[in-house]
Scaffold this active site. Structure first.
Site, short mmCIF file in Angstrom:
data_model
loop_
_atom_site.label_atom_id
_atom_site.label_comp_id
_atom_site.label_asym_id
_atom_site.label_seq_id
_atom_site.Cartn_x
_atom_site.Cartn_y
_atom_site.Cartn_z
N CYS A 54 0.81 -1.22 0.00
CA CYS A 54 0.00 0.00 0.00
C CYS A 54 0.84 1.27 0.00
O CYS A 54 0.32 2.35 -0.26
CB CYS A 54 -0.94 0.00 1.19
SG CYS A 54 -1.87 -1.51 1.30
N HIS A 99 -3.63 6.87 2.95
CA HIS A 99 -3.98 5.57 2.36
C HIS A 99 -5.37 5.18 2.85
O HIS A 99 -5.66 5.21 4.06
CB HIS A 99 -2.93 4.53 2.76
CG HIS A 99 -3.33 3.14 2.41
ND1 HIS A 99 -3.83 2.82 1.17
CD2 HIS A 99 -3.31 1.99 3.12
CE1 HIS A 99 -4.11 1.53 1.15
NE2 HIS A 99 -3.81 1.00 2.32
N ASN A 130 -10.09 -0.60 0.16
CA ASN A 130 -8.64 -0.44 0.18
C ASN A 130 -8.07 -1.00 -1.11
O ASN A 130 -8.10 -2.22 -1.32
CB ASN A 130 -8.09 -1.19 1.40
CG ASN A 130 -6.58 -1.16 1.49
OD1 ASN A 130 -5.90 -0.75 0.55
ND2 ASN A 130 -6.05 -1.60 2.61
N1 ACO Z 1 -17.98 -9.32 9.63
C1 ACO Z 1 -18.43 -9.64 10.85
N2 ACO Z 1 -17.61 -9.99 11.86
C2 ACO Z 1 -16.29 -10.00 11.59
C3 ACO Z 1 -15.76 -9.68 10.35
C4 ACO Z 1 -16.67 -9.33 9.33
N3 ACO Z 1 -16.26 -9.00 8.10
N4 ACO Z 1 -14.41 -9.79 10.41
C5 ACO Z 1 -14.11 -10.15 11.66
N5 ACO Z 1 -15.23 -10.29 12.37
C6 ACO Z 1 -15.38 -10.68 13.78
C7 ACO Z 1 -14.21 -11.45 14.29
O1 ACO Z 1 -14.33 -12.83 13.97
C8 ACO Z 1 -14.31 -11.20 15.77
O2 ACO Z 1 -15.30 -12.05 16.29
P1 ACO Z 1 -15.10 -12.73 17.74
O3 ACO Z 1 -15.03 -11.57 18.71
O4 ACO Z 1 -16.32 -13.57 17.89
O5 ACO Z 1 -13.81 -13.49 17.64
C9 ACO Z 1 -14.85 -9.78 15.84
O6 ACO Z 1 -15.43 -9.50 14.56
C10 ACO Z 1 -13.81 -8.74 16.15
O7 ACO Z 1 -12.70 -8.96 15.30
P2 ACO Z 1 -11.44 -8.03 15.35
O8 ACO Z 1 -10.43 -8.54 14.38
O9 ACO Z 1 -11.04 -7.83 16.76
O10 ACO Z 1 -12.07 -6.68 14.81
P3 ACO Z 1 -11.42 -5.25 14.75
O11 ACO Z 1 -12.22 -4.30 15.52
O12 ACO Z 1 -9.95 -5.30 15.02
O13 ACO Z 1 -11.62 -4.88 13.22
C11 ACO Z 1 -10.35 -4.74 11.22
C12 ACO Z 1 -11.00 -5.66 12.23
C13 ACO Z 1 -11.43 -3.93 10.55
C14 ACO Z 1 -9.65 -5.59 10.18
C15 ACO Z 1 -9.36 -3.80 11.96
O14 ACO Z 1 -8.47 -4.56 12.75
C16 ACO Z 1 -8.56 -3.02 10.99
O15 ACO Z 1 -9.09 -2.18 10.29
N6 ACO Z 1 -7.24 -3.21 10.96
C17 ACO Z 1 -6.40 -2.55 9.99
C18 ACO Z 1 -6.49 -3.34 8.76
C19 ACO Z 1 -5.92 -2.61 7.61
O16 ACO Z 1 -5.98 -1.41 7.52
N7 ACO Z 1 -5.39 -3.40 6.69
C20 ACO Z 1 -4.87 -2.99 5.49
C21 ACO Z 1 -3.67 -2.12 5.68
S1 ACO Z 1 -2.29 -2.60 4.84
C22 ACO Z 1 -2.73 -2.63 3.33
O17 ACO Z 1 -3.46 -1.77 2.98
C23 ACO Z 1 -2.31 -3.77 2.45
#
Ligand code: ACO
Length: 323
Positions: free
Chosen positions: A111, A248, A278
């Site tokens: 990214c 980004h 993204n």
């Molecule tokens: N729909 C519903 N529930 C979901 C989903 C979904 N799509 N994805 C995960 N969950 C669930 C998980 O299973 C978990 O359930 P559990 O509590 O029963 O185990 C719960 O939601 C919470 O999951 P977390 O991973 O803790 O959720 P979080 O609040 O951290 O959000 C996210 C996840 C959105 C991915 C966040 O961590 C994030 O945005 N991180 C940055 C990711 C990013 O920016 N990546 C790309 C950057 S690098 C690049 O661009 C290549």
């Protein structure tokens, strides 16, 4: 010699998949995705390829720059999802658009790739080796994603953006910095093709993208403000003198958190992630080209572009808009 952007362009696949569509594939919901990420829809390639989108974005950028493809001297494509392992996407774009005098190569910095491309292009232009560059970010991430993994498949989209850079006596790019930390490579990865030579075990599967979302989140909200501040401090100006911070487009909460840490109003952080998701290396040039197209950028505006991604990698660029 300084470097300025003289043209921008972008291209998105025709098919837009909203969150409700994804909810038919995996156990998710529009509410969860919007609340955690801000993403509502994303474009997914059906007929389009990384090369075709890069070509369309490039043609638009060149047209807006008033420049012929055969005058391009340096052509860089930032991508992690080229259509061929070799040759590079850059060479294929070169052939399609007829940039037959350019030197062409790809950059893999996920990214942060577009910012890496800008940095390399500016270094070549500053040193006098080339007088212009076409820098493209293009991705078809949908082919690297496990469409049964709800924690990643809801985040990404496909597209391409491009910028034409040219030598100038005006201010243009003021300061840039890029960084990498390979020790954290496993936080966000996509394994390549398994080795199929006769010495290796057969039957290994192709792997898809995996991510530790919370690690990426923590890294982004810590690193992006630091590199933005660094780029601005190097220029001897204050954050208040920056009109827009183009970050980004990974997650709305990351952008809000960075805005808060920098003490800047959220209105200075334009977003298109609700419509595009993204798009990795394509995210910043698509956003820039859309803002340019909408007439939001005025000559003399100071802009910061900043991103982060797999590697881990990051970068920031402060520039004065001179178009
Ligand atoms: N729909 C519903 N529930 C979901 C989903 C979904 N799509 N994805 C995960 N969950 C669930 C998980 O299973 C978990 O359930 P559990 O509590 O029963 O185990 C719960 O939601 C919470 O999951 P977390 O991973 O803790 O959720 P979080 O609040 O951290 O959000 C996210 C996840 C959105 C991915 C966040 O961590 C994030 O945005 N991180 C940055 C990711 C990013 O920016 N990546 C790309 C950057 S690098 C690049 O661009 C290549």
């Amino acid at each position: 010699m300084n470097t300025k952007i003289i043209g921008t362009g972008y291209d998105l696949p025709a098919f837009a998949a909203d969150n409700n569509y994804l909810a038919t594939l995996v156990d998710t919901s529009d509410e969860w995705i919007v609340e955690r990420t801000g993403i509502r829809t994303r474009h997914l390639a059906k007929e389009e390829t990384t090369t075709s989108m890069a070509v369309n974005a490039s043609r638009q950028a060149l047209e807006r720059a008033g420049m012929q493809a055969e005058d391009v001297e340096l052509l860089i494509v930032a991508t992690i999802s080229g259509d061929t392992e070799t040759p590079s996407t850059a060479c294929r774009v070169q052939a399609e658009i007829g940039a037959n005098r350019a030197v062409a190569f790809d950059i893999n910095a996920a990214c942060s790739g577009f910012l890496y491309g800008m940095h390399v292009a500016e270094a070549f232009i500053r040193s006098g080796i080339y007088r212009n560059a076409l820098v493209i970010g293009a991705e078809t991430l949908s082919k690297l994603i496990d469409w049964t993994d709800r924690s990643t498949c809801v985040l990404f989209g496909d597209g391409a953006g491009a910028a034409v850079l040219a030598a100038t006596e005006e201010t243009g790019i003021i300061s840039q910095s890029i960084g990498s930390n390979g020790e954290k490579w496993e936080v966000l990865e996509c394994q390549g093709r398994p080795n199929g030579n006769p010495l290796c075990e057969k039957g290994q599967e192709l792997k898809y993208m995996t991510m530790n979302g919370q690690e990426v989140f923590k890294f982004a909200v810590k690193t992006v403000p630091l590199c933005v501040e660094d780029a601005v401090e190097k220029a001897g100006i204050g954050l208040d003198e920056v009109k827009y911070f183009l970050l980004h487009q990974a997650n709305k909460r990351i952008i809000q958190s960075v805005a808060k840490r920098l003490g800047q109003p959220e209105e200075k952080f334009p977003m298109n992630l609700d419509q595009c998701g993204n798009t990795s290396a394509a995210s910043l040039p698509i956003l820039l080209a859309q803002m340019d197209e909408q007439g939001l950028l005025q000559k003399g505006d100071r802009l910061v572009l900043s991103g982060f991604g797999a590697g881990l990698t990051w970068g920031a660029c402060l520039l004065e808009w001179q178009k």
